[in-house]
Write a protein that holds these residues in place. Structure first.
Motif, PDB file in Angstrom:
ATOM      1  N   VAL A  83       3.137 -16.274  -3.356  1.00 60.51           N
ATOM      2  CA  VAL A  83       2.669 -16.660  -2.019  1.00 60.51           C
ATOM      3  C   VAL A  83       3.192 -18.053  -1.675  1.00 60.51           C
ATOM      4  N   TRP A  84       3.059 -18.996  -2.600  1.00 62.56           N
ATOM      5  CA  TRP A  84       3.495 -20.367  -2.339  1.00 62.56           C
ATOM      6  C   TRP A  84       5.002 -20.441  -2.105  1.00 62.56           C
ATOM      7  N   ASN A  85       5.763 -19.605  -2.797  1.00 62.62           N
ATOM      8  CA  ASN A  85       7.213 -19.567  -2.566  1.00 62.62           C
ATOM      9  C   ASN A  85       7.520 -19.108  -1.144  1.00 62.62           C
ATOM     10  N   ILE A  86       6.761 -18.158  -0.631  1.00 69.97           N
ATOM     11  CA  ILE A  86       6.945 -17.735   0.760  1.00 69.97           C
ATOM     12  C   ILE A  86       6.605 -18.888   1.701  1.00 69.97           C
ATOM     13  N   LEU A  87       5.532 -19.621   1.401  1.00 72.03           N
ATOM     14  CA  LEU A  87       5.168 -20.762   2.246  1.00 72.03           C
ATOM     15  C   LEU A  87       6.315 -21.761   2.346  1.00 72.03           C
ATOM     16  N   LEU A  88       7.048 -21.939   1.260  1.00 66.22           N
ATOM     17  CA  LEU A  88       8.161 -22.890   1.256  1.00 66.22           C
ATOM     18  C   LEU A  88       9.301 -22.456   2.180  1.00 66.22           C
ATOM     19  N   THR A  89       9.307 -21.184   2.605  1.00 70.90           N
ATOM     20  CA  THR A  89      10.358 -20.701   3.503  1.00 70.90           C
ATOM     21  C   THR A  89       9.990 -20.857   4.980  1.00 70.90           C
ATOM     22  N   VAL A  90       8.740 -21.234   5.261  1.00 68.98           N
ATOM     23  CA  VAL A  90       8.294 -21.368   6.654  1.00 68.98           C
ATOM     24  C   VAL A  90       8.813 -22.705   7.182  1.00 68.98           C
ATOM     25  N   PRO A  91       9.695 -22.654   8.184  1.00 67.41           N
ATOM     26  CA  PRO A  91      10.298 -23.899   8.679  1.00 67.41           C
ATOM     27  C   PRO A  91       9.288 -24.843   9.331  1.00 67.41           C
ATOM     28  N   TYR A  92       9.603 -26.097   9.271  1.00 71.80           N
ATOM     29  CA  TYR A  92       8.864 -27.160   9.948  1.00 71.80           C
ATOM     30  C   TYR A  92       8.699 -26.756  11.409  1.00 71.80           C
ATOM     31  N   GLY A  93       7.473 -26.882  11.918  1.00 72.94           N
ATOM     32  CA  GLY A  93       7.221 -26.583  13.323  1.00 72.94           C
ATOM     33  C   GLY A  93       7.028 -25.111  13.641  1.00 72.94           C
ATOM     34  N   GLN A  94       6.963 -24.264  12.617  1.00 69.92           N
ATOM     35  CA  GLN A  94       6.746 -22.842  12.835  1.00 69.92           C
ATOM     36  C   GLN A  94       5.541 -22.392  12.019  1.00 69.92           C
ATOM     37  N   THR A  95       5.021 -21.217  12.345  1.00 68.95           N
ATOM     38  CA  THR A  95       3.878 -20.675  11.622  1.00 68.95           C
ATOM     39  C   THR A  95       4.190 -19.272  11.134  1.00 68.95           C
ATOM     40  N   ILE A  96       3.327 -18.786  10.270  1.00 71.19           N
ATOM     41  CA  ILE A  96       3.398 -17.433   9.737  1.00 71.19           C
ATOM     42  C   ILE A  96       1.956 -16.947   9.610  1.00 71.19           C
ATOM     43  N   THR A  97       1.748 -15.646   9.650  1.00 69.05           N
ATOM     44  CA  THR A  97       0.394 -15.112   9.503  1.00 69.05           C
ATOM     45  C   THR A  97       0.160 -14.657   8.062  1.00 69.05           C
ATOM     46  N   TYR A  98      -1.119 -14.570   7.727  1.00 69.99           N
ATOM     47  CA  TYR A  98      -1.493 -14.041   6.413  1.00 69.99           C
ATOM     48  C   TYR A  98      -0.959 -12.615   6.283  1.00 69.99           C
ATOM     49  N   ALA A  99      -1.056 -11.843   7.363  1.00 72.01           N
ATOM     50  CA  ALA A  99      -0.592 -10.448   7.348  1.00 72.01           C
ATOM     51  C   ALA A  99       0.910 -10.363   7.102  1.00 72.01           C
ATOM     52  N   GLU A 100       1.679 -11.282   7.676  1.00 63.00           N
ATOM     53  CA  GLU A 100       3.129 -11.271   7.470  1.00 63.00           C
ATOM     54  C   GLU A 100       3.470 -11.602   6.019  1.00 63.00           C
ATOM     55  N   ILE A 101       2.759 -12.546   5.436  1.00 67.62           N
ATOM     56  CA  ILE A 101       2.993 -12.854   4.019  1.00 67.62           C
ATOM     57  C   ILE A 101       2.669 -11.625   3.176  1.00 67.62           C
ATOM     58  N   ALA A 102       1.541 -10.971   3.469  1.00 71.88           N
ATOM     59  CA  ALA A 102       1.150  -9.760   2.731  1.00 71.88           C
ATOM     60  C   ALA A 102       2.206  -8.669   2.896  1.00 71.88           C
ATOM     61  N   ARG A 103       2.728  -8.518   4.114  1.00 67.47           N
ATOM     62  CA  ARG A 103       3.755  -7.497   4.358  1.00 67.47           C
ATOM     63  C   ARG A 103       5.009  -7.789   3.538  1.00 67.47           C
ATOM     64  N   ARG A 104       5.451  -9.041   3.536  1.00 67.14           N
ATOM     65  CA  ARG A 104       6.647  -9.423   2.764  1.00 67.14           C
ATOM     66  C   ARG A 104       6.441  -9.167   1.266  1.00 67.14           C
ATOM     67  N   MET A 105       5.264  -9.532   0.778  1.00 62.04           N
ATOM     68  CA  MET A 105       5.001  -9.345  -0.653  1.00 62.04           C
ATOM     69  C   MET A 105       4.919  -7.866  -1.010  1.00 62.04           C
ATOM     70  N   ALA A 106       4.277  -7.073  -0.177  1.00 62.05           N
ATOM     71  CA  ALA A 106       4.187  -5.628  -0.429  1.00 62.05           C
ATOM     72  C   ALA A 106       5.579  -5.025  -0.452  1.00 62.05           C
ATOM     73  N   GLU A 107       6.399  -5.418   0.504  1.00 61.98           N
ATOM     74  CA  GLU A 107       7.767  -4.904   0.568  1.00 61.98           C
ATOM     75  C   GLU A 107       8.555  -5.271  -0.690  1.00 61.98           C
ATOM     76  N   SER A 108       8.445  -6.516  -1.133  1.00 64.19           N
ATOM     77  CA  SER A 108       9.191  -6.952  -2.320  1.00 64.19           C
ATOM     78  C   SER A 108       8.706  -6.272  -3.595  1.00 64.19           C
ATOM     79  N   ARG A 109       7.453  -5.819  -3.579  1.00 63.17           N
ATOM     80  CA  ARG A 109       6.884  -5.140  -4.744  1.00 63.17           C
ATOM     81  C   ARG A 109       6.943  -3.618  -4.641  1.00 63.17           C
ATOM     82  N   GLY A 110       7.478  -3.115  -3.532  1.00 67.43           N
ATOM     83  CA  GLY A 110       7.563  -1.673  -3.341  1.00 67.43           C
ATOM     84  C   GLY A 110       6.211  -1.017  -3.105  1.00 67.43           C
ATOM     85  N   LEU A 111       5.288  -1.763  -2.493  1.00 69.10           N
ATOM     86  CA  LEU A 111       3.949  -1.243  -2.235  1.00 69.10           C
ATOM     87  C   LEU A 111       3.807  -0.905  -0.745  1.00 69.10           C
ATOM     88  N   PRO A 112       2.944   0.057  -0.415  1.00 72.64           N
ATOM     89  CA  PRO A 112       2.749   0.382   0.998  1.00 72.64           C
ATOM     90  C   PRO A 112       2.047  -0.744   1.774  1.00 72.64           C
TER      91      PRO A 112
END
Length: 176
Positions: A83-112
């Motif tokens: 999760v923290w590694n994903i946070l490091l990819t969020v550019p200065y001045g931009q935001t991300i949602t908890y759901a988007e982080i969950a979606r990215r992690m599920a995708e990288s793990r091959g989970l629905p």
């Protein structure tokens, strides 16, 4: 042995922690989970990583994006570090949602799917505030939800970065 140093920010005191080489913690004084990576024995010391972190914070709090990041050691479970590694990819001045982080992690793990609440727990336990930008995570509806350093500080950090004011309105603020 762990080491600490202090920094006075416009939003209050900040405590930095290090193992002697890497930055292992950065907390607003008194915030939730303060000192979570510190061992029982620690002493205040002037270290190169603290001087570099203070320089980073000086640039950041002047309203500019620092062009570097002090060396970090992110201690935590594999899930939290991911999760923290994903946070490091969020550019200065931009935001991300908890759901988007969950979606990215599920995708990288091959989970629905993956729980956004589990992601929220990992975001909330981030021991290196500001540098690992957990303040850039917002709710799916754009609301400012939870921040270990307090919602007022989260709002201030996002304003400093120039995040659109729609995300910062009182109507969109709620606590988890």
């Amino acid at each position: 042995m762990d080491y600490t140093a202090h920094y006075q920010s416009p939003l209050g005191g900040i405590t930095m922690a290090s193992d002697g080489r890497f930055l292992t913690g950065l907390w607003f004084d008194g915030q939730k989970y303060f000192g979570s990576t510190l061992g029982q024995d620690h002493e205040e010391r002037d270290l190169p990583v603290f001087r570099q972190t203070a320089e980073w914070l000086d640039i950041y709090f002047s309203g500019r994006e620092p062009g570097f990041r002090p060396q970090l050691c992110r201690m935590g479970t594999e899930f939290r570090r991911e999760v923290w590694n994903i946070l490091l990819t969020v550019p200065y001045g931009q935001t991300i949602t908890y759901a988007e982080i969950a979606r990215r992690m599920a995708e990288s793990r091959g989970l629905p799917h993956l729980s956004a609440q589990a992601v929220g727990g990992a975001v909330g336990h981030n021991p290196v505030s500001i540098l690992v930008p957990c303040h850039r995570v917002v709710g799916s509806d754009g609301s400012l939800t939870g921040y270990a350093g307090g919602l007022d500080r989260k709002r201030s950090l996002l304003r400093l970065e120039g995040v659109a004011s729609a995300f910062l309105s009182e109507k969109k603020m709620r606590q988890k």
